[in-house]
Design an enzyme around this catalytic site. Sequence first.
Site, PDB file in Angstrom:
ATOM      1  N   ASP A   1      -2.177 -10.121  -4.392  1.00 56.75           N
ATOM      2  CA  ASP A   1      -3.355  -9.603  -3.709  1.00 56.75           C
ATOM      3  C   ASP A   1      -4.492  -9.853  -4.685  1.00 56.75           C
ATOM      4  O   ASP A   1      -4.648  -9.137  -5.675  1.00 56.75           O
ATOM      5  CB  ASP A   1      -3.183  -8.111  -3.405  1.00 56.75           C
ATOM      6  CG  ASP A   1      -4.473  -7.475  -2.895  1.00 56.75           C
ATOM      7  OD1 ASP A   1      -5.475  -8.203  -2.693  1.00 56.75           O
ATOM      8  OD2 ASP A   1      -4.486  -6.242  -2.713  1.00 56.75           O
TER       9      ASP A   1
ATOM     10  N   ASN B   1       0.839  -1.203   0.000  1.00 56.42           N
ATOM     11  CA  ASN B   1       0.000   0.000   0.000  1.00 56.42           C
ATOM     12  C   ASN B   1       0.876   1.257   0.000  1.00 56.42           C
ATOM     13  O   ASN B   1       0.666   2.183   0.791  1.00 56.42           O
ATOM     14  CB  ASN B   1      -0.962  -0.001   1.189  1.00 56.42           C
ATOM     15  CG  ASN B   1      -2.038   1.062   1.056  1.00 56.42           C
ATOM     16  OD1 ASN B   1      -2.268   1.600  -0.024  1.00 56.42           O
ATOM     17  ND2 ASN B   1      -2.701   1.375   2.162  1.00 56.42           N
TER      18      ASN B   1
ATOM     19  N   ASP C   1      -1.864  -1.941   5.281  1.00 62.06           N
ATOM     20  CA  ASP C   1      -3.140  -2.518   5.683  1.00 62.06           C
ATOM     21  C   ASP C   1      -3.192  -4.024   5.391  1.00 62.06           C
ATOM     22  O   ASP C   1      -4.127  -4.714   5.804  1.00 62.06           O
ATOM     23  CB  ASP C   1      -4.321  -1.786   5.037  1.00 62.06           C
ATOM     24  CG  ASP C   1      -4.202  -1.638   3.529  1.00 62.06           C
ATOM     25  OD1 ASP C   1      -3.143  -1.971   2.958  1.00 62.06           O
ATOM     26  OD2 ASP C   1      -5.174  -1.169   2.902  1.00 62.06           O
ATOM     27  N   HIS C   2      -2.184  -4.527   4.677  1.00 57.30           N
ATOM     28  CA  HIS C   2      -1.996  -5.966   4.469  1.00 57.30           C
ATOM     29  C   HIS C   2      -0.827  -6.440   5.322  1.00 57.30           C
ATOM     30  O   HIS C   2       0.094  -5.675   5.620  1.00 57.30           O
ATOM     31  CB  HIS C   2      -1.653  -6.269   3.010  1.00 57.30           C
ATOM     32  CG  HIS C   2      -2.759  -6.026   2.038  1.00 57.30           C
ATOM     33  ND1 HIS C   2      -3.447  -7.028   1.412  1.00 57.30           N
ATOM     34  CD2 HIS C   2      -3.269  -4.854   1.560  1.00 57.30           C
ATOM     35  CE1 HIS C   2      -4.344  -6.515   0.596  1.00 57.30           C
ATOM     36  NE2 HIS C   2      -4.261  -5.192   0.661  1.00 57.30           N
TER      37      HIS C   2
ATOM     38  N   GLU D   1       1.206  -3.132  -5.160  1.00 56.02           N
ATOM     39  CA  GLU D   1       0.794  -1.766  -4.822  1.00 56.02           C
ATOM     40  C   GLU D   1       1.975  -0.939  -4.309  1.00 56.02           C
ATOM     41  O   GLU D   1       1.972  -0.427  -3.185  1.00 56.02           O
ATOM     42  CB  GLU D   1      -0.371  -1.770  -3.820  1.00 56.02           C
ATOM     43  CG  GLU D   1      -1.257  -0.559  -3.986  1.00 56.02           C
ATOM     44  CD  GLU D   1      -2.554  -0.617  -3.199  1.00 56.02           C
ATOM     45  OE1 GLU D   1      -3.311   0.353  -3.303  1.00 56.02           O
ATOM     46  OE2 GLU D   1      -2.820  -1.601  -2.477  1.00 56.02           O
TER      47      GLU D   1
END
Length: 256
Positions: free
Chosen positions: A148, A9, A244-245, A35
């Site tokens: 993802d 992210n 957030d992962h 990402e």
Amino acid sequence: MRIITANTNGIRSAGRKGFFEWLAKQDADVVCIQETKAQRDQLEDPLYHPEGYTTIYCDAIKKGYSGTAMYCKKPPNNVTTALGWDPLDSEGRYIRADYDNISVISMYLPSGSSGEEAQARKDVFLAKIYPHFLELKASGRELVICADWNICHKEIDLKNWKANQKNSGFLPHERAWLDKVYEEGGFVDAFREINQEAVYTWWSNRGQAYANNVGWRLDYHVVTPGLVPTIKAADVYTDERFSDHAPFTMDYDYSL
């Protein structure tokens, strides 16, 4: 063979939070990043080129968006970063590193959560990438597809499954697509071969989702059947939060 997949992210944000210090201790053979949200000219600092690894970045044309990366301890024989169609190519969503008998892929599937148009683009992506998986598998090579996936497969894969049945990421047709990947395509969810527990890899930044472990399992290693006997261990790292992962590591009794 140790392979880590991680949606950062924003790789620069993850770097500021200690991701690369953690990574240096993992002794991974291949690291798949999704990402990155950066252009290569923004990643000239040695931090983003881990020592002892061949570094591969695949950027989106749009700055600050999407992008993938791969760090390989053993230099690949060949690297592919485009398949000739969008949004995969223009959004930097795919890297494949080919070795003698195996290929490792870092891939970032689109999210459809922002609305009907986004979901339609995601559905087109799913339709186009599936035949590519079959083509690679038919070549006889072993595959590890780290991604993802932006899809939860089963009810066990997200905490609040009842409330999310009409939401992107747990729509019936998305789950059916994963069924097809596994059942018709003959691929295997490597994690589920050795772990049948409710384990998550993504948590919303809203509310107290992370603190309360209200998560989704969105990050998978999807492998060819020949690798199943080699699966040794799996770990989702949650002691620190870089994104957030959570980083997801799998060990295989296999040499590149």
